[in-house]
Design a protein around this motif. Structure first.
Motif, PDB file in Angstrom:
ATOM      1  N   MET A   1       0.849  -1.179   0.000  1.00  0.00           N
ATOM      2  CA  MET A   1       0.000   0.000   0.000  1.00  0.00           C
ATOM      3  C   MET A   1       0.885   1.230   0.000  1.00  0.00           C
ATOM      4  SD  MET A   1      -2.753   1.063   2.860  1.00  0.00           S
ATOM      5  CE  MET A   1      -2.644   2.727   3.441  1.00  0.00           C
ATOM      6  N   HIS A   2       0.688   2.127  -0.952  1.00  0.00           N
ATOM      7  CA  HIS A   2       1.447   3.368  -1.021  1.00  0.00           C
ATOM      8  C   HIS A   2       0.622   4.478  -0.416  1.00  0.00           C
ATOM      9  CE1 HIS A   2       3.821   6.671  -2.176  1.00  0.00           C
ATOM     10  NE2 HIS A   2       3.154   6.989  -3.257  1.00  0.00           N
ATOM     11  N   ASP A   3       1.192   5.170   0.552  1.00  0.00           N
ATOM     12  CA  ASP A   3       0.497   6.271   1.204  1.00  0.00           C
ATOM     13  C   ASP A   3       0.517   7.482   0.286  1.00  0.00           C
ATOM     14  OD1 ASP A   3      -0.362   8.408   2.672  1.00  0.00           O
ATOM     15  OD2 ASP A   3       0.779   7.892   4.452  1.00  0.00           O
ATOM     16  N   MET A   4      -0.663   7.989  -0.042  1.00  0.00           N
ATOM     17  CA  MET A   4      -0.744   9.114  -0.957  1.00  0.00           C
ATOM     18  C   MET A   4      -0.223  10.410  -0.355  1.00  0.00           C
ATOM     19  SD  MET A   4      -4.831   9.274  -1.017  1.00  0.00           S
ATOM     20  CE  MET A   4      -5.740   9.103   0.485  1.00  0.00           C
ATOM     21  N   THR A   5       0.036  10.457   0.929  1.00  0.00           N
ATOM     22  CA  THR A   5       0.544  11.688   1.540  1.00  0.00           C
ATOM     23  C   THR A   5       2.059  11.753   1.548  1.00  0.00           C
ATOM     24  OG1 THR A   5       0.599  10.752   3.757  1.00  0.00           O
ATOM     25  CG2 THR A   5      -1.448  11.848   3.082  1.00  0.00           C
ATOM     26  N   ALA A   6       2.746  10.701   1.167  1.00  0.00           N
ATOM     27  CA  ALA A   6       4.206  10.654   1.274  1.00  0.00           C
ATOM     28  C   ALA A   6       4.874  11.822   0.572  1.00  0.00           C
ATOM     29  CB  ALA A   6       4.733   9.333   0.724  1.00  0.00           C
ATOM     30  N   ASP A   7       4.460  12.128  -0.651  1.00  0.00           N
ATOM     31  CA  ASP A   7       5.084  13.213  -1.397  1.00  0.00           C
ATOM     32  C   ASP A   7       4.658  14.581  -0.892  1.00  0.00           C
ATOM     33  OD1 ASP A   7       4.820  11.324  -4.457  1.00  0.00           O
ATOM     34  OD2 ASP A   7       6.398  11.355  -2.941  1.00  0.00           O
ATOM     35  N   ILE A   8       3.505  14.679  -0.262  1.00  0.00           N
ATOM     36  CA  ILE A   8       2.997  15.965   0.190  1.00  0.00           C
ATOM     37  C   ILE A   8       3.876  16.557   1.278  1.00  0.00           C
ATOM     38  CG2 ILE A   8       1.091  17.134   1.357  1.00  0.00           C
ATOM     39  CD1 ILE A   8      -0.789  15.170  -0.050  1.00  0.00           C
ATOM     40  N   TYR A   9       4.252  15.768   2.277  1.00  0.00           N
ATOM     41  CA  TYR A   9       5.008  16.361   3.374  1.00  0.00           C
ATOM     42  C   TYR A   9       6.490  16.050   3.333  1.00  0.00           C
ATOM     43  CZ  TYR A   9       3.668  11.959   5.688  1.00  0.00           C
ATOM     44  OH  TYR A   9       3.428  10.658   6.008  1.00  0.00           O
ATOM     45  N   LYS A  10       6.962  15.536   2.202  1.00  0.00           N
ATOM     46  CA  LYS A  10       8.367  15.205   2.041  1.00  0.00           C
ATOM     47  C   LYS A  10       9.257  16.423   2.278  1.00  0.00           C
ATOM     48  CE  LYS A  10       9.509  14.323  -2.128  1.00  0.00           C
ATOM     49  NZ  LYS A  10       9.731  13.680  -3.423  1.00  0.00           N
ATOM     50  N   ASN A  11       8.859  17.605   1.833  1.00  0.00           N
ATOM     51  CA  ASN A  11       9.686  18.806   1.937  1.00  0.00           C
ATOM     52  C   ASN A  11       9.160  19.793   2.976  1.00  0.00           C
ATOM     53  OD1 ASN A  11      11.456  17.950  -0.129  1.00  0.00           O
ATOM     54  ND2 ASN A  11       9.888  18.485  -1.628  1.00  0.00           N
ATOM     55  N   LYS A  20       7.127   7.763   9.806  1.00  0.00           N
ATOM     56  CA  LYS A  20       6.489   6.990  10.872  1.00  0.00           C
ATOM     57  C   LYS A  20       4.976   6.978  10.695  1.00  0.00           C
ATOM     58  CE  LYS A  20      10.240   7.190  14.036  1.00  0.00           C
ATOM     59  NZ  LYS A  20      11.161   8.233  14.325  1.00  0.00           N
ATOM     60  N   TRP A  21       4.409   8.081  10.238  1.00  0.00           N
ATOM     61  CA  TRP A  21       2.977   8.066   9.950  1.00  0.00           C
ATOM     62  C   TRP A  21       2.711   7.111   8.802  1.00  0.00           C
ATOM     63  CZ3 TRP A  21       3.220  14.000  10.029  1.00  0.00           C
ATOM     64  CH2 TRP A  21       3.128  14.449  11.341  1.00  0.00           C
ATOM     65  N   ASP A  22       3.539   7.183   7.783  1.00  0.00           N
ATOM     66  CA  ASP A  22       3.409   6.246   6.666  1.00  0.00           C
ATOM     67  C   ASP A  22       3.500   4.813   7.169  1.00  0.00           C
ATOM     68  OD1 ASP A  22       3.263   8.310   4.853  1.00  0.00           O
ATOM     69  OD2 ASP A  22       5.320   8.092   4.141  1.00  0.00           O
ATOM     70  N   GLN A  23       4.449   4.578   8.056  1.00  0.00           N
ATOM     71  CA  GLN A  23       4.639   3.233   8.590  1.00  0.00           C
ATOM     72  C   GLN A  23       3.418   2.772   9.363  1.00  0.00           C
ATOM     73  OE1 GLN A  23       8.276   3.425  10.827  1.00  0.00           O
ATOM     74  NE2 GLN A  23       9.530   3.683   8.992  1.00  0.00           N
ATOM     75  N   LEU A  24       2.844   3.659  10.164  1.00  0.00           N
ATOM     76  CA  LEU A  24       1.644   3.280  10.911  1.00  0.00           C
ATOM     77  C   LEU A  24       0.495   2.969   9.960  1.00  0.00           C
ATOM     78  CD1 LEU A  24       1.568   5.693  13.981  1.00  0.00           C
ATOM     79  CD2 LEU A  24       1.883   3.216  13.989  1.00  0.00           C
ATOM     80  N   LEU A  25       0.298   3.803   8.955  1.00  0.00           N
ATOM     81  CA  LEU A  25      -0.782   3.552   8.005  1.00  0.00           C
ATOM     82  C   LEU A  25      -0.517   2.282   7.197  1.00  0.00           C
ATOM     83  CD1 LEU A  25      -1.549   7.178   6.823  1.00  0.00           C
ATOM     84  CD2 LEU A  25      -2.878   5.781   8.421  1.00  0.00           C
ATOM     85  N   ALA A  26       0.736   2.059   6.812  1.00  0.00           N
ATOM     86  CA  ALA A  26       1.085   0.831   6.090  1.00  0.00           C
ATOM     87  C   ALA A  26       0.867  -0.394   6.981  1.00  0.00           C
ATOM     88  CB  ALA A  26       2.529   0.890   5.600  1.00  0.00           C
ATOM     89  N   GLU A  27       1.247  -0.277   8.239  1.00  0.00           N
ATOM     90  CA  GLU A  27       1.031  -1.383   9.182  1.00  0.00           C
ATOM     91  C   GLU A  27      -0.462  -1.653   9.353  1.00  0.00           C
ATOM     92  OE1 GLU A  27       1.845  -4.551  11.656  1.00  0.00           O
ATOM     93  OE2 GLU A  27       3.155  -3.466  10.283  1.00  0.00           O
ATOM     94  N   ALA A  28      -1.249  -0.591   9.424  1.00  0.00           N
ATOM     95  CA  ALA A  28      -2.702  -0.772   9.518  1.00  0.00           C
ATOM     96  C   ALA A  28      -3.214  -1.529   8.296  1.00  0.00           C
ATOM     97  CB  ALA A  28      -3.394   0.588   9.643  1.00  0.00           C
ATOM     98  N   GLY A  29      -2.708  -1.167   7.110  1.00  0.00           N
ATOM     99  CA  GLY A  29      -3.110  -1.881   5.898  1.00  0.00           C
ATOM    100  C   GLY A  29      -2.702  -3.347   5.922  1.00  0.00           C
ATOM    101  N   SER A  30      -1.492  -3.610   6.399  1.00  0.00           N
ATOM    102  CA  SER A  30      -1.011  -4.996   6.494  1.00  0.00           C
ATOM    103  C   SER A  30      -1.852  -5.811   7.469  1.00  0.00           C
ATOM    104  CB  SER A  30       0.449  -5.025   6.941  1.00  0.00           C
ATOM    105  OG  SER A  30       1.268  -4.442   5.967  1.00  0.00           O
ATOM    106  N   LEU A  31      -2.158  -5.208   8.600  1.00  0.00           N
ATOM    107  CA  LEU A  31      -2.978  -5.907   9.590  1.00  0.00           C
ATOM    108  C   LEU A  31      -4.367  -6.199   9.048  1.00  0.00           C
ATOM    109  CD1 LEU A  31      -1.853  -3.964  12.754  1.00  0.00           C
ATOM    110  CD2 LEU A  31      -1.626  -6.435  12.413  1.00  0.00           C
ATOM    111  N   ALA A  45      -6.221   5.330  13.460  1.00  0.00           N
ATOM    112  CA  ALA A  45      -6.667   6.455  14.290  1.00  0.00           C
ATOM    113  C   ALA A  45      -5.506   7.027  15.093  1.00  0.00           C
ATOM    114  CB  ALA A  45      -7.798   6.009  15.216  1.00  0.00           C
ATOM    115  N   ALA A  46      -4.651   6.164  15.610  1.00  0.00           N
ATOM    116  CA  ALA A  46      -3.489   6.629  16.380  1.00  0.00           C
ATOM    117  C   ALA A  46      -2.559   7.472  15.517  1.00  0.00           C
ATOM    118  CB  ALA A  46      -2.739   5.436  16.973  1.00  0.00           C
ATOM    119  N   ALA A  47      -2.390   7.089  14.265  1.00  0.00           N
ATOM    120  CA  ALA A  47      -1.538   7.875  13.358  1.00  0.00           C
ATOM    121  C   ALA A  47      -2.087   9.292  13.216  1.00  0.00           C
ATOM    122  CB  ALA A  47      -1.444   7.193  11.992  1.00  0.00           C
ATOM    123  N   GLY A  48      -3.396   9.412  13.079  1.00  0.00           N
ATOM    124  CA  GLY A  48      -4.018  10.732  12.967  1.00  0.00           C
ATOM    125  C   GLY A  48      -3.910  11.541  14.247  1.00  0.00           C
TER     126      GLY A  48
END
Length: 158
Positions: A1-11, A20-31, A45-48
């Motif tokens: 799962m690719h987080d669509m926000t990754a490029d938004i806050y990169k800079n 870490k937010w990406d990781q939490l959302l990716a982990e949620a997707g994996s679970l 929800a915790a990521a948010g």
């Protein structure tokens, strides 16, 4: 799962914690993919909540003159365990005073409130009836929430 926000806050100043937010959302997707839909919803929800806390604390630190609502949230966070969620009127009011933004006017707001109810049912009532579609919707709206926070920070940056 690719987080669509990754490029938004990169800079942005959020880049430090972005992965870490990406990781939490990716982990949620994996679970959720593994059938663990309830815990996936809690993690999304915790990521948010973490993103909201991070942004609000930075905005409060940067503000020169705090309104009463901002002082209230700051004092409350020093005394109590605070859930940094836009569900709380105090948190929304402080966010508005710091940014001029109303998260409750965003297109994702109603879905976000729904996702929060899902989270509360799981965390506080032990409801474990979440399915893959519910988990996906909760993860997606958490990503939209984090993207919104990122955009607000970008607009606030000097």
């Amino acid at each position: 799962m690719h987080d669509m926000t990754a490029d938004i806050y990169k800079n942005t100043s959020l880049a430090l914690l972005g992965p870490k937010w990406d990781q939490l959302l990716a982990e949620a997707g994996s679970l959720s993919s593994a059938g663990q839909h309830a815990i996936a919803i809690i993690i999304a929800a915790a990521a948010g909540e973490w993103a909201t806390e991070f942004v609000l604390e930075r905005l409060m630190d940067a503000a020169k003159d705090h309104s009463k609502s901002v002082r209230d949230v700051a004092e409350m966070s020093e005394r109590l365990l605070v859930t940094w969620s836009f569900e709380a009127d105090r948190v929304r009011r402080a966010f508005y005073d710091l940014t001029g933004e109303n998260p409750d006017r965003q297109a994702w707001w109603e879905d976000w409130l729904w996702s929060r109810r899902q989270r509360h049912d799981i965390a506080h009532r032990g409801v474990l009836t979440a399915n893959a579609a519910t988990a996906k919707k909760c993860i997606d709206v958490a990503a939209l929430h984090i993207a919104y926070l990122t955009e607000v920070v970008k607009r606030q940056a000097p």
